[in-house]
Design a protein around this motif. Structure first.
Motif, mmCIF file in Angstrom:
data_model
loop_
_atom_site.group_PDB
_atom_site.id
_atom_site.type_symbol
_atom_site.label_atom_id
_atom_site.label_comp_id
_atom_site.label_asym_id
_atom_site.label_seq_id
_atom_site.Cartn_x
_atom_site.Cartn_y
_atom_site.Cartn_z
ATOM 1 N N ARG A 31 6.288 -34.864 -13.388
ATOM 2 C CA ARG A 31 7.700 -34.745 -13.031
ATOM 3 C C ARG A 31 8.576 -34.523 -14.275
ATOM 4 N NH1 ARG A 31 9.576 -36.546 -7.997
ATOM 5 N NH2 ARG A 31 7.880 -36.792 -6.508
ATOM 6 N N GLU A 32 8.264 -35.214 -15.341
ATOM 7 C CA GLU A 32 9.024 -35.023 -16.588
ATOM 8 C C GLU A 32 8.857 -33.598 -17.103
ATOM 9 O OE1 GLU A 32 7.600 -38.071 -19.192
ATOM 10 O OE2 GLU A 32 8.543 -39.677 -18.024
ATOM 11 N N LEU A 33 7.641 -33.073 -17.007
ATOM 12 C CA LEU A 33 7.408 -31.699 -17.434
ATOM 13 C C LEU A 33 8.188 -30.718 -16.572
ATOM 14 C CD1 LEU A 33 5.989 -29.500 -19.085
ATOM 15 C CD2 LEU A 33 4.076 -29.641 -17.469
ATOM 16 N N LEU A 34 8.123 -30.871 -15.265
ATOM 17 C CA LEU A 34 8.859 -29.966 -14.360
ATOM 18 C C LEU A 34 10.356 -30.031 -14.623
ATOM 19 C CD1 LEU A 34 7.015 -30.236 -10.919
ATOM 20 C CD2 LEU A 34 6.708 -28.551 -12.741
ATOM 21 N N TYR A 85 10.463 -30.871 -5.300
ATOM 22 C CA TYR A 85 10.768 -29.784 -6.237
ATOM 23 C C TYR A 85 10.761 -28.394 -5.609
ATOM 24 C CZ TYR A 85 10.508 -32.997 -10.195
ATOM 25 O OH TYR A 85 10.752 -34.016 -11.080
ATOM 26 N N GLN A 86 10.641 -28.300 -4.307
ATOM 27 C CA GLN A 86 10.494 -26.990 -3.669
ATOM 28 C C GLN A 86 11.684 -26.064 -3.898
ATOM 29 O OE1 GLN A 86 10.847 -27.159 0.759
ATOM 30 N NE2 GLN A 86 10.901 -29.371 0.426
ATOM 31 N N ASN A 87 12.858 -26.602 -4.166
ATOM 32 C CA ASN A 87 14.028 -25.757 -4.383
ATOM 33 C C ASN A 87 14.257 -25.395 -5.850
ATOM 34 O OD1 ASN A 87 14.735 -25.762 -1.615
ATOM 35 N ND2 ASN A 87 15.667 -27.782 -1.859
ATOM 36 N N GLN A 88 13.424 -25.939 -6.722
ATOM 37 C CA GLN A 88 13.604 -25.699 -8.157
ATOM 38 C C GLN A 88 12.387 -25.070 -8.821
ATOM 39 O OE1 GLN A 88 14.504 -29.958 -8.321
ATOM 40 N NE2 GLN A 88 16.241 -29.424 -9.616
ATOM 41 N N LYS A 108 11.086 -18.038 -13.422
ATOM 42 C CA LYS A 108 11.188 -19.311 -12.703
ATOM 43 C C LYS A 108 10.002 -20.202 -13.078
ATOM 44 C CE LYS A 108 13.386 -17.343 -8.561
ATOM 45 N NZ LYS A 108 13.211 -17.138 -7.107
ATOM 46 N N PRO A 109 10.180 -21.526 -13.015
ATOM 47 C CA PRO A 109 9.017 -22.401 -13.167
ATOM 48 C C PRO A 109 8.097 -22.212 -11.958
ATOM 49 C CG PRO A 109 11.069 -23.624 -13.439
ATOM 50 C CD PRO A 109 11.422 -22.296 -12.867
ATOM 51 N N ILE A 110 6.785 -22.219 -12.205
ATOM 52 C CA ILE A 110 5.810 -21.947 -11.149
ATOM 53 C C ILE A 110 4.683 -22.963 -11.198
ATOM 54 C CG2 ILE A 110 4.204 -20.227 -10.208
ATOM 55 C CD1 ILE A 110 5.733 -18.102 -11.832
ATOM 56 N N LEU A 111 4.221 -23.366 -10.017
ATOM 57 C CA LEU A 111 2.975 -24.120 -9.892
ATOM 58 C C LEU A 111 2.057 -23.332 -8.957
ATOM 59 C CD1 LEU A 111 2.354 -27.890 -9.540
ATOM 60 C CD2 LEU A 111 1.202 -26.310 -7.990
#
Length: 200
Positions: free
Chosen positions: A190-193, A116-119, A88-91
């Motif tokens: 945002r574009e990166l995410l 973005y909390q759901n993605q 998954k993508p992570i921050l």
């Protein structure tokens, strides 16, 4: 005093102020920095003004997270682990309530999390007491997934600086490793995410 003398006095005062205003301003700011009640808000404001979108790491230089085993605990005392975010993508954001740069970037973090909390899986990690963290988040009305680390972070997520933030793709590649405050609600982030979410 004659009008000529008065004009000369006014002129001297104006001339003195024009020469000394920078020194006066410097001492006012210095005094405000020495007062604990005003120092922190000033530092937060300065950090916020000079926070820009974080830069990304070139593809051939990106570190990779291979070990996701990292036990955490949320503010309710419930166990969690970074390994639930494999593929998954992570921050991940390391922060503290006493840290002005951390405080400065929190509003932009909240906006990013809201969208973005759901993605993307977010981890806001602090080693402070639960009561200090709760007081800070409730006062500022932050609704973020905050954790306390039960063990040191795996390589390459170890940092001694606050704040430090990592953005990681589904394969474990670290696209951003930012030390210091940043504007996380930028178009660039945002574009990166969006790209990391779409990428298989």
């Amino acid at each position: 005093m004659s009008s000529t003398d008065k004009d000369q006095t006014d002129k001297n005062k104006k001339s003195w102020w024009q020469k000394q205003w920078q020194n006066v301003l410097f001492f006012i700011i210095l005094a405000l920095f020495l007062i604990p009640q005003t120092r922190k808000p000033i530092q937060v404001t300065i950090n916020r003004v000079f926070s820009f979108s974080p830069s990304t790491i070139a593809k051939d230089e990106q570190p990779q997270l291979s070990n996701y085993k990292w036990p955490l605990r949320d503010l309710l005392g419930k166990s969690a682990n970074l390994n639930r975010s494999v593929s998954k993508p992570i921050l991940i954001n390391f922060w503290a309530t006493w840290c002005p740069p951390c405080i400065a970037e929190m509003p932009s973090m909240q906006k990013l999390y809201d969208d973005y909390q759901n993605q993307v899986d977010f981890y806001f990690v602090s080693n402070e007491s639960t009561s200090d963290i709760k007081k800070f988040t409730e006062t500022n009305e932050y609704k973020l997934p905050i954790y306390q680390a039960l063990r040191p972070a795996p390589e390459p997520l170890k940092s001694s600086s606050l704040p430090t933030t990592y953005v990681i793709d589904k394969q474990g590649n670290i696209h951003i490793q930012k030390v210091g405050a940043a504007d996380w609600n930028s178009n660039k982030v945002r574009e990166l995410l969006n790209k990391l979410i779409e990428k298989n």
